[in-house]
Design a protein around this motif. Structure first.
Motif, PDB file in Angstrom:
ATOM      1  N   ARG A 105       0.837  -1.211   0.000  1.00 15.15           N
ATOM      2  CA  ARG A 105       0.000   0.000   0.000  1.00 15.15           C
ATOM      3  C   ARG A 105       0.869   1.258   0.000  1.00 15.15           C
ATOM      4  O   ARG A 105       0.545   2.250  -0.651  1.00 15.15           O
ATOM      5  N   GLN A 108       2.313   1.740  -3.376  1.00  9.82           N
ATOM      6  CA  GLN A 108       1.211   2.105  -4.265  1.00  9.82           C
ATOM      7  C   GLN A 108       0.889   3.593  -4.150  1.00  9.82           C
ATOM      8  O   GLN A 108       0.664   4.263  -5.162  1.00  9.82           O
ATOM      9  N   LYS A 109       0.887   4.108  -2.920  1.00  9.51           N
ATOM     10  CA  LYS A 109       0.623   5.536  -2.718  1.00  9.51           C
ATOM     11  C   LYS A 109       1.710   6.402  -3.351  1.00  9.51           C
ATOM     12  O   LYS A 109       1.467   7.552  -3.725  1.00  9.51           O
ATOM     13  N   ASN A 142      -6.367  -6.402  -3.080  1.00 12.88           N
ATOM     14  CA  ASN A 142      -5.311  -5.390  -3.184  1.00 12.88           C
ATOM     15  C   ASN A 142      -4.693  -5.395  -4.579  1.00 12.88           C
ATOM     16  O   ASN A 142      -4.432  -4.338  -5.169  1.00 12.88           O
ATOM     17  N   TYR A 145      -7.126  -3.947  -7.067  1.00 14.12           N
ATOM     18  CA  TYR A 145      -7.164  -2.485  -6.917  1.00 14.12           C
ATOM     19  C   TYR A 145      -5.940  -1.846  -7.568  1.00 14.12           C
ATOM     20  O   TYR A 145      -6.037  -0.786  -8.187  1.00 14.12           O
ATOM     21  N   TYR A 185      -5.595  -3.341   3.888  1.00 16.97           N
ATOM     22  CA  TYR A 185      -6.224  -3.517   2.585  1.00 16.97           C
ATOM     23  C   TYR A 185      -6.778  -2.194   2.070  1.00 16.97           C
ATOM     24  O   TYR A 185      -7.204  -1.338   2.838  1.00 16.97           O
ATOM     25  N   ASN A 186      -6.763  -2.055   0.740  1.00 20.59           N
ATOM     26  CA  ASN A 186      -7.141  -0.796   0.110  1.00 20.59           C
ATOM     27  C   ASN A 186      -8.624  -0.482   0.267  1.00 20.59           C
ATOM     28  O   ASN A 186      -9.006   0.664   0.483  1.00 20.59           O
TER      29      ASN A 186
END
Length: 691
Positions: A105, A108-109, A142, A145, A185-186
């Motif tokens: 995550r 990903q950001k 995830n 997404y 989790y997203n």
């Protein structure tokens, strides 16, 4: 830290391929809740060294997630790296996967999508290894997404579907779903189901979308009630489309080779570096090279024009193959066998539009996109509810009822007409659960004047064709006098006896001889609940409330002041009961509307008891309107010629036309005129089997 990722890069990606292709190989394994999941909860009376380590890892993850939301990437990564190191050193595989998901995550950001995917892949491998269906499904979400935000919808759908597949298999052992879950989790699982339905509809893959929308309702029930078990129909999950199956075969070929290499590599890595022999070191190097070769072959395959074309054609092939899906054929067959011609309507409320999916016995499912935002729709719903409960004028409520009709029914009028349906089976979504479909207006007449309406929780949880009881035996309870205070959350509410409840029960007894009556003090849980299953109809003329919040906040008030909450209802056994009637229910207490989970939950809990159907009201009618409607309903039902849904419809029509020449001669309307406003007849909805 970076060296750790580099070391596992090729191995993890190959394992991902294997996991996707072989996820259904776990189907026959027992689903167990990971010990680490439960130990990760905050309340532990005695703290063992293992629990201390898990608590430390959990704390590091929680802190990292919090500061990540503030954009402190470097500090968050440091905490996650420390958590990962502890989990690896101590063999805490569950928490290692959680930490890897959070590292994914973070990357990903930062739009570092390759590193994010790499972290998710490693988490996926661990979840598969420990047999954790719940976390495996969430990690698939995830990954879905991740592809979603990169505008790769076909791959997003593919992985979202694997989230759903694993989740529905886990639902066969619902206790694992209610165990404490980490924040890694997203999106929530329910959001995954909703997003999947939306994306499938955008591609015209209506059959798959309907399945996702149906299982969304089951997942919403799980979120509200917990411990919602699956069945053979839910456990089927969602079909892998023909185009996806071809892709899956290629992934399996790569994955089978990768997993064999991975098993050997994992075994060798368990040996401390300083204790490895030269041959072992050489073998590790060779295994890594072999994995690199496998990854290169896979990357060449996934980037090939043929695969790209195949993915782009998924929507077309899915449309062509829709008739081959067993779940939709079973649903259409159930509809075809109903005594009334019926059509199933699924609305899906999205932020920017409303989607309508229609399933009929004769044709493939269709969908229509309606240009109304969630905000517009919810504002109109709130206005409509206020107008419905203000019975002064019909003109204002008709205008709003017509607007809702134009959004919910008009776009699918041709399909309804072509099917010849006289009964609408309706699975409402979100705040649509707070308004009665029967009270929509086409500009000339109310919807109830054209169709009966049968609400369902979810098709996969509903037995459409269970025959009704052959004879009517009624147990009727009434709260007629007294005042009771009820605490609901931080509210204290006062409920008084219903003056017309006694007349309502007396009228019922006159219509159906032999009715067992329980009034006020005699109408207690202790006296009532043990004998309910001796009757085919259980009728409660008392207050009940569907309250936004916890299931414990929703309740049925008995005549002696005791109450039973929504959680308690699940313990009832009503296997012989054809119909439960609660004639004075309320929703939206204090003007607060949620997403209608409490109404969905009530319908499900009653269904879970074994009762075939329930009639409840969306607001409490405080005068003789309820008595008039119930008298009409039972007069129509008692001869045994009408279904429950049709008897309710004709009773509602009788009230609409009580002061006109259009009357049903079989319905005794012993009340004054003036009951035509939907305030009096519209709140009553039938949930479950309407036969």
């Amino acid at each position: 830290m970076r060296s750790y990722f580099q070391r596992f890069n090729f191995f993890a990606f190959s394992i991902l391929v294997f996991l996707v292709s072989s996820c259904t190989n776990l189907d026959n394994k027992q689903v167990n809740s990971p010990v680490s999941t439960q130990q990760g909860s905050t309340a532990t009376p005695q703290v063992s060294p293992q629990n201390q380590q898990e608590s430390e890892i959990k704390l590091l993850n929680d802190e990292a997630v919090n500061i990540l939301q503030q954009g402190q990437f470097k500090e968050a990564l440091q905490k996650l790296e420390k958590g990962l190191e502890i989990s690896q050193d101590k063999g805490e595989r569950f928490w290692e996967a959680v930490t890897l998901n959070n590292i994914g995550r973070l990357y990903q950001k930062q739009a570092n999508y390759s590193q994010a995917l790499q972290s998710y892949q490693q988490a996926l491998f661990i979840n598969r290894e420990i047999g954790d269906r719940v976390q495996l499904g969430k990690t698939y979400s995830n990954i879905g997404y991740l592809f979603d935000i990169q505008n790769q919808p076909e791959l997003a759908i593919f992985f979202y579907k694997h989230c759903l597949i694993n989740r529905e298999i886990a639902r066969l052992n619902p206790a694992v779903l209610s165990a404490p879950q980490p924040d890694a989790y997203n999106v929530t699982v329910a959001q995954t189901y909703r997003i999947l339905g939306e994306k499938l509809l955008k591609q015209g893959r209506v059959v798959e979308a309907q399945r996702s929308m149906d299982l969304l309702k089951v997942e919403e029930l799980e979120g509200f009630l917990k411990d919602v078990p699956g069945n053979q129909r839910t456990a089927k999950g969602i079909e892998i489309a023909p185009g996806e199956k071809a892709l899956k075969q290629q992934l399996e070929q790569t994955g089978n080779n990768a997993v064999e290499l991975g098993k050997e590599l994992t075994k060798l890595r368990k040996i401390a570096p300083e204790q490895r022999s030269p041959a072992q070191k050489q073998r590790i190097e060779q295994l890594v090279l072999d994995q690199q070769k496998l990854l290169e072959q896979f990357n060449n395959f996934i980037a090939s024009p043929a695969v790209k074309t195949q993915l782009e054609q998924l929507s077309v092939t899915a449309k062509r193959q829709s008739l081959d899906l067993a779940s939709i054929n079973e649903l259409r067959d159930n509809l075809a066998r109903l005594s009334q011609k019926s059509i199933l309507i699924y609305p899906l409320v999205l932020d920017d539009n409303l989607e309508l999916v229609v399933v009929s016995p004769e044709s493939v499912p269709i969908h229509r996109k309606v240009a109304v935002t969630r905000e517009q729709l919810n504002q109109t719903i709130a206005t409509f509810r206020q107008q419905l409960q203000t019975p002064e004028r019909n003109d204002t409520v008709i205008k709003t009822a017509n607007q809702l009709y134009n959004w919910l029914i008009k776009p699918i009028e041709n399909e309804i007409k072509a099917s010849g349906a006289t009964n609408l089976m309706y699975a409402p979504d979100d705040q649509l659960r707070y308004i009665p479909l029967a009270a929509l207006h086409d500009g000339k007449q109310w919807l109830v004047e054209r169709f009966s309406v049968n609400y369902i929780t979810a098709a996969s949880l509903t037995n459409f064709n269970t025959p009704p009881a052959s004879s009517l035996r009624v147990l009727a309870g009434a709260f007629t006098k007294g005042n009771y205070q009820v605490e609901v959350g931080n509210q204290r509410l006062a409920f008084s006896g219903l003056p017309f409840a006694g007349q309502e029960v007396e009228g019922l007894a006159a219509t159906i001889p032999g009715t067992q009556k329980l009034i006020d003090e005699a109408f207690s849980p202790k006296a009532t609940i043990p004998q309910m299953d001796d009757y085919s109809i259980v009728h409660f003329a008392t207050h009940a409330a569907f309250v936004v919040g916890k299931p414990e906040d929703s309740f049925i008030l008995f005549g002696n002041g005791d109450r039973v909450n929504l959680r308690d209802v699940a313990n009832w056994s009503l296997t012989n009961v054809d119909l439960v009637v609660l004639s004075a229910c309320e929703t939206g207490l204090g003007g607060k509307l949620g997403n209608g989970e409490e109404i969905l939950g009530f319908g499900y809990q009653m269904q879970k008891t074994g009762a075939r159907a329930t009639i409840a009201s969306l607001w409490s009618v405080d005068d003789g309107g309820t008595q008039a409607l119930m008298s009409a309903f039972y007069a129509l039902l008692s001869p045994g010629k009408l279904t429950k849904a049709e008897a309710l419809r004709q009773a509602q029509i009788a009230l609409i036309h009580a002061d006109s020449k259009v009357k049903n001669k079989n319905v005794p309307i012993a009340t004054s005129s003036g009951l035509s406003h939907p305030y009096y007849w519209a709140p009553f909805i039938l949930i479950g089997n309407g036969l």
